[in-house]
Write an enzyme that holds these catalytic residues in place. Structure first.
Site, short mmCIF file in Angstrom:
data_model
loop_
_atom_site.label_atom_id
_atom_site.label_comp_id
_atom_site.label_asym_id
_atom_site.label_seq_id
_atom_site.Cartn_x
_atom_site.Cartn_y
_atom_site.Cartn_z
N GLU A 155 18.11 56.33 47.73
CA GLU A 155 18.29 55.52 48.94
C GLU A 155 19.70 55.68 49.53
O GLU A 155 20.47 54.72 49.63
CB GLU A 155 17.99 54.05 48.65
CG GLU A 155 16.55 53.83 48.24
CD GLU A 155 16.18 52.36 48.09
OE1 GLU A 155 17.07 51.54 47.86
OE2 GLU A 155 14.97 52.05 48.23
N GLU B 111 8.37 54.49 45.71
CA GLU B 111 8.50 53.22 44.99
C GLU B 111 7.68 52.15 45.70
O GLU B 111 7.70 52.08 46.94
CB GLU B 111 9.95 52.71 45.02
CG GLU B 111 10.95 53.50 44.25
CD GLU B 111 12.34 52.88 44.39
OE1 GLU B 111 12.46 51.68 44.75
OE2 GLU B 111 13.31 53.60 44.15
C1 GAL Z 1 14.73 50.13 45.67
C2 GAL Z 1 15.60 50.91 44.69
C3 GAL Z 1 15.15 50.72 43.27
C4 GAL Z 1 14.91 49.27 42.97
C5 GAL Z 1 13.93 48.72 43.96
C6 GAL Z 1 13.53 47.30 43.73
O1 GAL Z 1 15.35 49.91 46.87
O2 GAL Z 1 15.58 52.28 45.00
O3 GAL Z 1 16.10 51.27 42.40
O4 GAL Z 1 16.12 48.60 43.04
O5 GAL Z 1 14.45 48.85 45.24
O6 GAL Z 1 14.39 46.39 44.26
#
Ligand code: GAL
Length: 690
Positions: free
Chosen positions: A165, A318
């Protein structure tokens, strides 16, 4: 095509990934270094139960992989890579530089990013780096080189995940220098910069390059052209870092996909430029279960991902099985919602369903963020749903690589986002993403697939192009739109389009400067409505009534017909919505934020005139998408409602999950999903329909 040539094509790298995984990628971020060794064996056993075929390793592991300057420890990573390989689970290996370790920060404290107000972020979270810092750059690239060397030939390695990110912006001395270099490359001479930034306003002329720096917190409001360039610079400088790592990894593994993960509605990085440098767009998506229509904003982001690489399948990098830990109240997902959201992504072109994260952490900041295996262990509803979904997705392998061509294009441009929201404009609450969402929603509700495009895209394949608050238009962008309509295209543009040029300077002679000719209308003054809730009446040319709030303009029609007029307030009697015939095409202008019903009506008139029809008629809240390719056609029907819905699927097809033949009217349970493989007849019809 030789394997060497095909390897250089992102689509082929992706195709090979899915062949290797046996279809859709399923799994998530895996952080074994947070757990004792004995848990690893249980992890892989449970991963097998869940149908996991891909895990992302090492995202935040720099401090474990390089324990002191130049002291590398890859032993634990070798071990877990071997264990995963032995269990036939692929690895998406991350370069860990989203988290520079404490020893590196101690050595170079000025790696920490500086806020606009001059204060510095402390160590203790993540993404605490100024990407322009030479030591950060050198050390992170050295790590990419080490990982490339060490794991290129490892059989578990399936793809690379660069950083995490990307996004932190800094206003420190390293950013100052890099910004200056970026500006020198762009403007070459200082007078051009002075012109482009209108520095004669408020006496801001620069007489030497050394005076130019990042737009740190000024005494009062600051120069909008300078800030626009700073947005462009920060996106470019982070992209440069990504490209440098990618090139290292590519040298070691020419055949493997390389990506970084994008975020929902993320303003800092111009994802058009980024996606062009990646093998696939990859998205992190966390819809808030508290919002009844969170799936609509998710849909917009999914269509954006599908569009960033011209319709090529993309990756859910994710998502959460349940609650996240970032909001004031972190609600868990009701049964079936995780499955529904996963199928929604697939319906909109995703070929992977990955989660953050495999095992819910027992400590650290995100200890309450759900995992595929939660604190309670595997004997839970969530893990059962995870396993069921993993087994189902195995049946859908053939969907990978299929696409969803669209006839409607919505323009989405980061330059517009940046320039529209710089403040000191007619409203301080302008919100580009909300403007785009507002014009996207009627297409979503009607099940009409939309592509996103930018103003340099080829528009010739589209029957309808929509410009939502496309505030900044370059001369070439405006010309492309004019040519598109002249050639027979249908256009709908909303207020705040075509207002400024590439330097963020107003186009003179009446708004919307760049589009006056094609719209056959111009505004002499903007009239934002002062109070939230203030509305004006509209009367339509066919005798109907409607309303508008938030935004109105004192509009004049030149060659355009008036579709609706203001019927109350200071602008009563003036045109509000116009339609212009231009060349062989038609251009509609919405000078006001018209009410939702009227907006739907205007857009449906436009898409009908453009010969566009929905994928399938379905009740509100039932999403229908089609993916086609490789001689196959899939119709995905998703019930986002909390109540059952009846849908007529016509000739239907074979239910990909049960194998049953399905035709005519079917009842979908609340949060239900139907994936139909259509017969060749429908494939032909679908192709003719396009
Ligand atoms: C994303 C991040 C992850 C984890 C997830 C949940 O933005 O890439 O590492 O933090 O959010 O909050």
């Amino acid at each position: 095509m030789t394997s060497e040539r095909s390897a250089s094509i992102p689509e082929h790298r992706l195709k090979r990934l899915h062949e290797r995984l046996g279809g859709i990628a399923y799994g998530g971020d895996y952080n074994p270094e947070q757990w004792p060794r004995e848990v690893w064996d249980e992890d892989v056993r449970l991963m097998k139960d869940a149908g996991v075929n891909l895990v992302t390793l090492a995202v935040f592991s720099w401090s474990r992989l390089e324990t002191a300057d130049g002291v590398y420890d890859f032993g634990w990573l070798d071990h877990i890579m071997d264990l995963l390989q032995a269990n036939d689970i692929g690895v998406d290996l991350a370069t860990p530089d989203a988290v520079p370790p404490a020893w590196l920060i101690a050595q170079y404290p000025d790696i920490l990013p500086v806020r606009a107000d001059g204060s510095t972020f402390g160590f203790g979270s993540r993404q605490h780096f100024d990407v322009s810092h030479p030591a950060y750059r050198q050390k992170s690239l050295a790590m990419a080189e080490k990982m490339g060397e060490r794991y290129a030939a490892h059989p578990a390695l399936c793809m690379w995940h660069v950083n995490n990110e990307y996004g932190p912006v800094s206003y420190g001395p390293h950013a100052d220098r890099a910004f200056r270099e970026w500006l020198q490359a762009k403007y070459r001479n200082l007078e051009d910069l002075n012109q482009a930034w209108s520095t004669d306003v408020w006496g801001q002329r620069y007489s030497d390059w050394s005076q130019v720096n990042a737009p740190a917190q000024p005494r009062t409001w600051s120069n909008p052209s300078r800030r626009l360039d700073y947005h462009r610079f920060t996106s470019d400088s982070m992209l440069e870092h990504y490209k440098a790592e990618r090139d290292i990894l590519r040298r070691h593994t020419p055949d493997l996909p390389i990506v970084t993960n994008f975020m929902r509605f993320y303003k800092n990085n111009d994802y058009w430029a980024w996606a062009a440098e990646e093998d696939a767009a990859a998205l992190d998506i966390y819809p808030d279960p508290r919002e009844a229509d969170a799936h609509v904003a998710a849909a917009l982001n999914f269509d954006l991902m599908r569009s960033l690489r011209k319709g090529q399948p993309w990756l859910v990098m994710e998502q959460a099985t349940g609650a996240v830990s970032q909001w004031s109240v972190n609600v868990s997902k009701p049964p079936g919602k995780m499955r529904l959201g996963s199928y929604q992504a697939i319906a909109q072109g995703a070929d992977s369903i990955l989660f953050f994260q495999w095992r819910q952490a027992r400590g650290g900041t995100e200890r309450f963020h759900s995992g595929m295996v939660n604190h309670a262990g595997p004997n839970t509803r969530v893990f059962r749903e995870v396993c069921d979904l993993g087994q189902e997705l195995k049946k859908l392998g053939a969907i990978t690589g299929t696409t969803s061509p669209a006839k409607v294009a919505l323009v989405f441009v980061w330059d517009c986002w940046w320039s529209l929201e710089l403040g000191n404009s007619p409203r301080s609450d302008l919100n580009y993403a909300q403007e785009v969402l507002r014009l996207y929603r009627p297409f979503f509700d009607a099940n009409i697939t939309v592509d996103f495009v930018n103003t340099t895209s080829d528009l010739s394949q589209y029957s309808l192009v929509v410009l939502p608050a496309t505030y900044l238009l370059t001369d070439q962008g405006a010309q492309r739109i004019e040519d598109y309509v002249a050639g027979g295209g249908h256009l709908v543009a909303s207020y705040l389009s075509g207002i400024v040029d590439q330097d963020n300077s107003i186009r003179l002679g009446g708004y919307p400067g760049a589009l006056r000719k094609v719209l056959g209308a111009w505004s002499e003054e903007m009239h934002p409505l002062a109070d939230a809730g203030e509305a004006v009446k509209l009367s339509t040319a066919d005798g109907g009534t409607a309303s508008a709030d938030y935004w109105t303009e004192h509009l004049h029609a030149t060659t355009a017909d008036v579709v609706a007029r203001y019927a109350s307030g200071r602008l009563a009697g003036s045109p509000a919505v116009t339609r212009n015939r231009f060349g062989r095409g038609t251009a509609v202008y919405l000078s006001a934020r018209v009410d939702g019903t009227f907006l739907e009506e205007l857009l449906s008139v436009a898409w009908t005139a453009a010969g566009i029809r929905p994928d399938l008629e379905a009740p509100l809240g039932v999403q229908v998408r089609r993916r086609t390719g490789h001689g196959r056609s899939y119709l995905l029907v998703l019930n986002h409602n909390d109540a059952p819905a009846r849908v007529d699927v016509g000739a239907g097809g074979t239910d990909s999950l049960t194998g049953a033949a399905v035709t005519g009217t079917v009842e979908l349970a609340a949060n239900g999903v139907l994936v139909l493989e259509e017969t060749s007849l429908e494939i032909a019809a679908a192709e003719i329909g396009r």
